[in-house]
Design a protein around this motif. Structure first.
Motif, PDB file in Angstrom:
ATOM      1  N   UNK A  74     -30.436  79.264 -10.284  1.00 57.04           N
ATOM      2  CA  UNK A  74     -30.857  78.112  -9.834  1.00 57.04           C
ATOM      3  C   UNK A  74     -32.513  77.193  -9.677  1.00 57.04           C
ATOM      4  N   UNK A  75     -32.296  75.912  -9.222  1.00 57.20           N
ATOM      5  CA  UNK A  75     -33.694  75.608  -9.354  1.00 57.20           C
ATOM      6  C   UNK A  75     -33.518  74.158  -8.904  1.00 57.20           C
ATOM      7  N   UNK A  76     -35.184  74.208  -7.672  1.00 56.07           N
ATOM      8  CA  UNK A  76     -35.090  73.396  -6.090  1.00 56.07           C
ATOM      9  C   UNK A  76     -35.492  72.354  -7.312  1.00 56.07           C
ATOM     10  N   UNK A  77     -34.806  71.600  -6.318  1.00 53.72           N
ATOM     11  CA  UNK A  77     -34.799  70.175  -6.907  1.00 53.72           C
ATOM     12  C   UNK A  77     -33.737  69.315  -7.529  1.00 53.72           C
ATOM     13  N   UNK A  78     -33.279  69.746  -8.014  1.00 52.60           N
ATOM     14  CA  UNK A  78     -32.120  69.259  -8.187  1.00 52.60           C
ATOM     15  C   UNK A  78     -31.805  68.532  -8.160  1.00 52.60           C
ATOM     16  N   UNK A  79     -30.663  67.988  -6.601  1.00 53.98           N
ATOM     17  CA  UNK A  79     -30.686  67.101  -5.955  1.00 53.98           C
ATOM     18  C   UNK A  79     -31.794  65.692  -6.016  1.00 53.98           C
ATOM     19  N   UNK A 105     -27.963  67.694 -17.537  1.00 53.06           N
ATOM     20  CA  UNK A 105     -28.515  68.241 -18.270  1.00 53.06           C
ATOM     21  C   UNK A 105     -29.466  69.392 -17.722  1.00 53.06           C
ATOM     22  N   UNK A 106     -30.560  69.158 -16.633  1.00 54.95           N
ATOM     23  CA  UNK A 106     -31.016  69.964 -16.057  1.00 54.95           C
ATOM     24  C   UNK A 106     -30.710  71.383 -15.983  1.00 54.95           C
ATOM     25  N   UNK A 107     -29.436  70.894 -15.091  1.00 55.03           N
ATOM     26  CA  UNK A 107     -28.749  71.921 -14.735  1.00 55.03           C
ATOM     27  C   UNK A 107     -27.924  72.686 -15.631  1.00 55.03           C
ATOM     28  N   UNK A 108     -27.494  72.487 -17.046  1.00 50.78           N
ATOM     29  CA  UNK A 108     -26.921  73.281 -18.169  1.00 50.78           C
ATOM     30  C   UNK A 108     -28.158  73.665 -18.558  1.00 50.78           C
ATOM     31  N   UNK A 109     -29.811  73.664 -18.887  1.00 53.26           N
ATOM     32  CA  UNK A 109     -30.878  74.167 -18.980  1.00 53.26           C
ATOM     33  C   UNK A 109     -30.781  75.780 -18.294  1.00 53.26           C
ATOM     34  N   UNK A 110     -30.486  75.382 -17.266  1.00 48.25           N
ATOM     35  CA  UNK A 110     -30.593  76.312 -15.957  1.00 48.25           C
ATOM     36  C   UNK A 110     -29.783  77.015 -16.722  1.00 48.25           C
TER      37      UNK A 110
END
Length: 466
Positions: free
Chosen positions: A83-88, A101-106
């Motif tokens: 989980x990462x804050x602010x993705x949406x 891309x950010x989610x895949x990095x996480x």
């Protein structure tokens, strides 16, 4: 049940079990280095680790006010997850594919932490059981299904949706009507990880000074009572304790979260609960809980408790209000009635960093050499690692040692956010927000309707979460 014999505070159970580390020497006086990192938690230590591995000749110093892992890194729930804050919000600002891309990095970061811990021989009780999030009410089930669909849209093709019976086969959470599971998660022992990481960083040749509070950060300077560290790059990695720095009172709000941990539970209780997969466990309530089954067979469970102290103050060594301890214990018994007679061994609290728009970020100002990472909103165990590798790449790019990388072009890099409101508006806003969330949870418990309670929607808009 009485909590008289429950240990309260003492930083955290993780340190009560593991022991606090032997103190490192404070800064002896003024010095010059290549990179100065302020904060000896996951973000600061991972940044030192990856920078030193990439550029061994760098002279790197880490400054820590207490000892490495004193803050959230040694007090969290042990959720290593994607989980990462602010993705949406990043999807709205930069487009869906940038957020993917950010989610895949996480997703990849969970495996990177496991890999690095194994490489450095850090035994942090890591178990990759994934993350299981359950729903208890029609409204929660509707949110869970929406959440599941959104996660798949962001690339989690391996996520699984389960009904009530399938959920019960994994773990017997009373009243659970469904769940969603992702493999991108693991349980760990927070203090073991941060202590092992600090040792690994020192072994690489990084200098760590503890008992050295930084009072002010300015271009090429980190000011402490013992002297000033001068460096081309000064990185702020202070998360929930950022407000203690000069000029940073309203940068990130230090949100409190509290935890309890039981005595080791006997086999008969685990036979009733299940939880053999040792997934990290949470729910879809607005005032949600988070839990793990520890390596020594305890339940460690956390939630918000008393959410915020006036003036962005932080607690004293994890001290926790009796009402919060009682509320968390009551929640545990509601989830697992078979635990009604078990003893709560320890309770503690810590702070996490919350930006005004609830978006985690990593930044390097190329004109000043000042950088920072944080605002993880409780998802920092994994996010700190991605932030650290990104800071490494940003510094290498700025110093001419490398060009842009996949990490330096992620949408959370150099994100700007406005400051929090002055007091008493901060205190009133945060306490009002969580009062609204708890009220919404109560109303949803008795409502047969699947929609999210309007009170929670209003609280989300006021808070800036959506």
């Amino acid at each position: 049940m009485s909590t008289v014999s429950t240990v309260v505070g003492g930083i955290s159970f993780w340190y009560a079990q593991e022991g606090t580390p032997a103190p490192r020497e404070p800064l002896p006086g003024d010095t010059n280095v290549d990179v100065c990192i302020v904060g000896g938690g996951y973000t600061g230590l991972w940044t030192a680790y990856y920078l030193k591995k990439a550029v061994p000749f760098l002279n790197i110093t880490v400054l820590e006010a207490k000892f490495c892992g004193y803050g959230a890194s040694g007090r969290n729930g042990g959720w290593l997850y994607n989980g990462i804050a602010g993705r949406d919000r990043y999807a709205k600002l930069h487009g869906h594919e940038a957020a993917v891309r950010l989610q895949k990095a996480m997703n990849d970061t969970v495996g990177e932490v496991v890999r690095a811990a194994a490489e450095e021989k850090i035994d942090a009780d890591i178990h990759q059981g994934g993350v299981l999030e359950v729903a208890h009410t029609p409204a929660q089930l509707a949110r869970l299904k929406d959440f599941h669909s959104v996660e798949i849209a962001f690339g989690e093709s391996d996520r699984v949706l389960r009904g009530a019976r399938e959920t019960a086969e994994r773990v017997q959470v009373t009243g659970a009507v469904g769940s969603t599971w992702t493999p991108h998660g693991a349980r760990l022992h927070p203090a073991k990880l941060v202590k092992g990481l600090a040792d690994a960083v020192e072994a690489l040749g990084v200098t760590i000074h503890e008992s050295t509070p930084v009072t002010e950060i300015k271009p090429k300077h980190a000011v402490t009572p013992y002297g000033t560290v001068r460096a081309p790059y000064v990185l702020r990695c202070t998360e929930g304790f950022t407000a203690s720095l000069k000029g940073q009172k309203r940068t990130w709000l230090p949100m409190n979260s509290s935890m309890i941990v039981t005595e080791p539970l006997p086999a008969r209780i685990w036979d009733a609960i299940g939880w053999e997969g040792r997934e990290t466990l949470g729910d879809m309530a607005h005032a949600y809980f988070y839990a793990q089954r520890t390596a020594d067979e305890r339940i460690a469970l956390g939630g918000r408790g008393y959410p915020y102290r006036f003036g962005s103050a932080t607690d004293n060594d994890g001290r926790t209000q009796p009402a919060t301890v009682a509320a968390l214990r009551d929640l545990m018994v509601r989830l697992f009635p078979v635990t009604a007679g078990v003893h709560v061994d320890h309770a503690w609290s810590g702070v996490l960093g919350v930006p005004r728009d609830w978006c985690a970020t990593v930044t390097l100002d190329r004109s000043t050499g000042l950088g920072y990472a944080g605002g993880y909103v409780g998802s920092g165990v994994a996010t700190a690692n991605l932030a650290a590798r990104t800071l490494r790449d940003l510094i290498q790019q700025d110093s001419g040692q490398a060009g842009p990388t996949d990490l330096t072009t992620l949408p959370w890099v150099n994100h700007k956010v406005r400051r929090w409101e002055p007091e008493p508006l901060r205190w009133l806003g945060v306490h009002g927000m969580y009062a609204a969330y708890r009220a919404a949870d109560r109303r949803e418990t008795t409502s047969p309707r699947p929609g999210t309670d309007p009170i929670a929607k209003i609280a989300d808009r006021i808070a800036g979460r959506h």
